[in-house]
Motif scaffolding. Structure first.
Motif: not given
Length: 499
Positions: A30-38, A79-82, A104-106, A382-393
């Motif tokens: 979740a945090g990594l997808n938010a970071l990637f989106a930012a 993470v994102g589209d990596i 981690a590689g992201a 979203h029940f998937l925090t990964s999806v929430a991280g991407f879209f919310l950011t």
């Protein structure tokens, strides 16, 4: 525990406080997808700080049991589209260490985009919004895990807190009998090696339980493996709905359409009928009496191997195992008492989410001054925090988060009250928020969400699905909103437009 209060003045600062453009708390998916989106909005020289309690990125994949594998094909867990840095088949289900390395590689692409600092093995004790001479700021206080007196406080233009999911590693069941062995999945392989031939009782019929049954059978196909199944768990048929080869063109169904079907079949009150409908329509084992669905995926081959390999399946719940005059005895919640073999291995597979007696702090998704974004299960997008991280950011940076009709839901409270009602509400919320996001965000940005399971299907099928989604958007959103409002009233929980 995270403490986020209402916006307050930043008083008591004796020295200048370092200010970051962005602080992300939590280096899981979740945090990594938010970071990637930012990184799509931050300048190259932006100062970004990533904090996490663990030794490195990867979240719970750092501590998961070693035989866990993804539910879904690995390209859809990223993470994102990596892209994954290998040539495995697209339907390969990556294991724990492979997932952790990928996550981690992201950090590499992120570090190329901004000035990234990492602080691992750090405990965040406060993240709140304050007013300063320069306007609203997020204030974050943290310390090294082992030295709580050594605190550091920083400010940020935006803080994204993405580490609160009330996840706790399971503990061995506290069984009275001294003649049996009680373990957690993390211990399974060592205990199997030390006790060849010992019977295994898997307690819990969710994904962890199914993984454990398969791991025990793979270790020794002749070993007696039994399942204590609770209400029984249904799984989405991965063979049928994540098809391979040419079937990606000719069969299956976009996952977004499946969510729409679930959402439209839920009226806010009929959760038992909804789960029964899911079992008959989408599950790997439609002829059972399984009464729960928790978004797990399973192939038909896995289901066949589990059914063939189990010596016994016990419906209901385990109460205890005691030592009797003739050996250990297993007691079920139904009152049934059954003998078990001495040295039997009981594996606690009852899940790792929402295990604590108390719920996590109910911090709002977005602070009043829009400087603290919480990706959590209490006011969840979203029940998937990964999806929430991407879209919310993305939505926050684009100033498209408020006033669009997105709903947040107290997932943890509803899950604890009624898991099946949670499935209906979370499906309605996920689909409605997806439809609104599709109507709000540019297609180029949507296509960068590698988590989207619709991406498994060829582009023409996805475009046809997108056209259908847009054509029924108004009616579908109205239905989902009515359902979510009913859930809010019925369970007296927060389930309302994001404000």
């Amino acid at each position: 525990m995270l403490d986020q209060k209402a916006t307050q003045p930043a008083t008591g600062q004796d020295a200048p406080v370092t200010t970051y453009d962005l602080v992300v708390i939590g280096a899981g998916i979740a945090g990594l997808n938010a970071l990637f989106a930012a990184t799509a909005y931050l300048p190259k020289n932006a100062r970004v700080l990533l904090l996490d309690q663990k030794q490195g990125a990867g979240g719970m994949w750092n501590t998961a049991y070693d035989y866990v594998r993804l539910h879904q094909p690995h390209p859809m867990f990223t993470v994102g589209d990596i892209k994954w840095n290998w040539q495995k088949p697209r339907d390969y289900l990556a294991g724990r260490d492979e997932v952790q390395r990928h996550l981690a590689g992201a950090l590499g692409p992120v570090a190329d985009a901004v000035n990234l600092e990492t602080g691992f093995e750090q405990t965040v004790i406060a993240c709140d919004e304050v007013t300063t001479d320069n306007g609203y700021r997020a204030r974050i206080t943290f310390h090294p895990n082992d030295t709580p007196a050594q605190t550091t406080t920083v400010h940020a233009m935006l803080a994204i807190h993405a580490s609160v999911l009330n996840y706790r590693m399971a503990e061995p069941l506290d069984l009275s009998a001294s003649s049996v062995i009680s373990i957690v999945p993390q211990d399974l392989r060592d205990i199997l090696a030390a006790h060849p031939g010992a019977a295994v009782y898997v307690v819990g019929g969710g994904k962890t339980g199914m993984d454990t049954v398969l791991a025990a059978l793979a270790d020794d196909p002749k070993r007696k493996v039994s399942l204590i199944n609770g209400r029984g768990t249904n799984f989405l048929n991965r063979t049928r709905y994540i098809p391979t080869g040419l079937k990606r063109w000719t069969s299956g169904q976009l996952v977004s359409r499946l969510f729409r079907d679930m959402a439209l079949n839920f009226d806010g009150d009929n959760e038992e009928e909804l789960i029964s409908y899911f079992r008959r329509t989408y599950s790997t084992d439609p002829d059972t009496a399984n009464g729960v669905f928790l978004y797990g995926l399973q192939s038909e081959d896995e289901q066949i191997r589990i059914a063939a390999g189990l010596s016994e399946t016990y419906p209901g719940y385990l109460v205890d195992v005691t030592d009797g005059p003739d050996g250990p005895v297993m007691e079920l919640q139904s009152g049934e008492r059954l003998p078990v073999e001495p040295d039997s291995i009981f594996v606690n597979c009852t899940g790792s989410f929402f295990r604590t007696a108390d719920m996590e702090t109910n911090a709002r998704c977005l602070s009043p001054g829009s400087t603290v974004l919480n990706i959590s299960a209490r006011d969840g997008f979203h029940f998937l925090t990964s999806v929430a991280g991407f879209f919310l950011t993305h939505l926050l940076y684009r100033k498209d988060l408020k006033g669009k009709g997105f709903y947040t839901l107290d997932h943890e409270a509803l899950f604890r009250m009624d898991r099946n009602a949670w499935v209906g509400a979370s499906a309605a919320q996920a689909y409605m928020n997806q439809v609104i996001a599709v109507n709000t965000l540019p297609m180029m940005l949507l296509d960068r969400c590698g988590l989207d399971l619709d991406r498994w299907y060829p582009f023409p099928r996805r475009m046809a699905g997108l056209i259908r989604m847009k054509s029924s958007a108004d009616t579908d959103i109205a239905h989902c909103r009515k359902v979510l409002d009913r859930v809010a009233d019925r369970f007296n929980i927060r389930c309302a437009p994001l404000d």
